[in-house]
Design an enzyme around this catalytic site. Structure first.
Site, short mmCIF file in Angstrom:
data_model
loop_
_atom_site.label_atom_id
_atom_site.label_comp_id
_atom_site.label_asym_id
_atom_site.label_seq_id
_atom_site.Cartn_x
_atom_site.Cartn_y
_atom_site.Cartn_z
N ASP A 101 0.91 -1.08 0.10
CA ASP A 101 -0.06 0.12 -0.12
C ASP A 101 0.86 1.21 -0.01
O ASP A 101 1.79 1.36 1.00
CB ASP A 101 -1.03 -0.16 1.37
N HIS A 152 -2.88 0.04 -2.56
CA HIS A 152 -3.96 0.80 -2.21
C HIS A 152 -5.13 0.66 -3.54
O HIS A 152 -4.76 1.17 -4.55
CB HIS A 152 -3.66 2.19 -1.93
#
Length: 232
Positions: A170, A201
């Site tokens: 992420d 993400h």
């Protein structure tokens, strides 16, 4: 069937808009869908529509309404991504959670007292964690929640089941933060954390370049099973 409705704030002194998707038959429960930093856009509305197809009343409140009602942005368009980040910086998250609480209250009344869960993405993932700690949501899910390490002091207030879906690559949540999330929550009796190796993400977004079909399907299957267990 879908529509836009108005929901009263907890104080009752203002209203905000929300997108509602209703199932074909009587809803088995309700789920509040918590937006990303891009507003209640096409992707969030599609999340609601899919939940309605599963038999839930799904409602996505416009949490940015105090700044500017009706914001809809596309993360794949760079200027809109920057605008979204600006809005996030100005957003009052505590007020946002209170609006989520007002939406949960509306959903309970709308369904005649049935269970109400919540699911959020990105900023909404963080707000989902806050919702689990601060409201009576019956079951809550957060996808790629940001900044949860700053909120671990609230974990003891989480009384109902919580899932967090964590992409290991992420770009907004580094490895150290992910480790703190696991250290703080793995032993919590109500929380379950799932890691998605190599994912970034936004991997479970409905539209656009960020989506990864295999991992989105896996996360959504876990979410669907979780809600079926705790809400139905």
């Amino acid at each position: 069937m879908s529509e836009n409705i108005s929901i009263s704030t907890l104080s009752g002194d203002a209203d905000f808009k929300a997108y509602v998707a209703r199932p074909a038959d009587e809803p088995k429960a309700a789920i509040v869908v918590i937006q990303e930093i891009f507003g209640v856009n096409a992707g969030i509305r599609r999340k609601c529509d899919k939940l309605a197809e599963q038999g839930y009343l799904a409602v996505a409140p416009d949490l940015f309404w105090r700044m500017q009602p009706g914001i809809e942005l596309d993360p794949d368009i760079e200027p809109e991504m920057q605008e979204a980040l600006d809005w996030m910086g100005k957003f009052d998250q505590d007020e946002g959670v209170r609006d989520i609480e007002a939406t949960i209250k509306w959903a309970r009344e709308e369904t005649g007292g049935k269970k109400v869960g919540a699911v959020g993405y990105c900023l909404g993932g963080r707000l989902a964690y806050m919702t689990a700690a601060r409201t009576d949501s019956d079951a809550t899910v957060g996808y790629y929640a940001v900044g949860v390490d700053e909120l671990l002091r609230e974990k003891d207030a989480i009384a109902n089941p919580l899932i967090l879906h964590i992409p290991t690559e992420d770009g907004f949540v580094d490895k150290e933060t992910q480790q703190k999330m696991h250290e703080g929550l793995d032993s919590h009796p109500k929380s379950t954390l799932y890691d998605y190796e190599g994912m970034d993400h936004g991997f479970a977004t409905e539209f656009g370049q960020r989506r990864n079909e295999e991992n989105a399907d896996l996360a959504d299957k876990r979410t669907a099973d979780f809600f079926e267990t705790h809400l139905a």
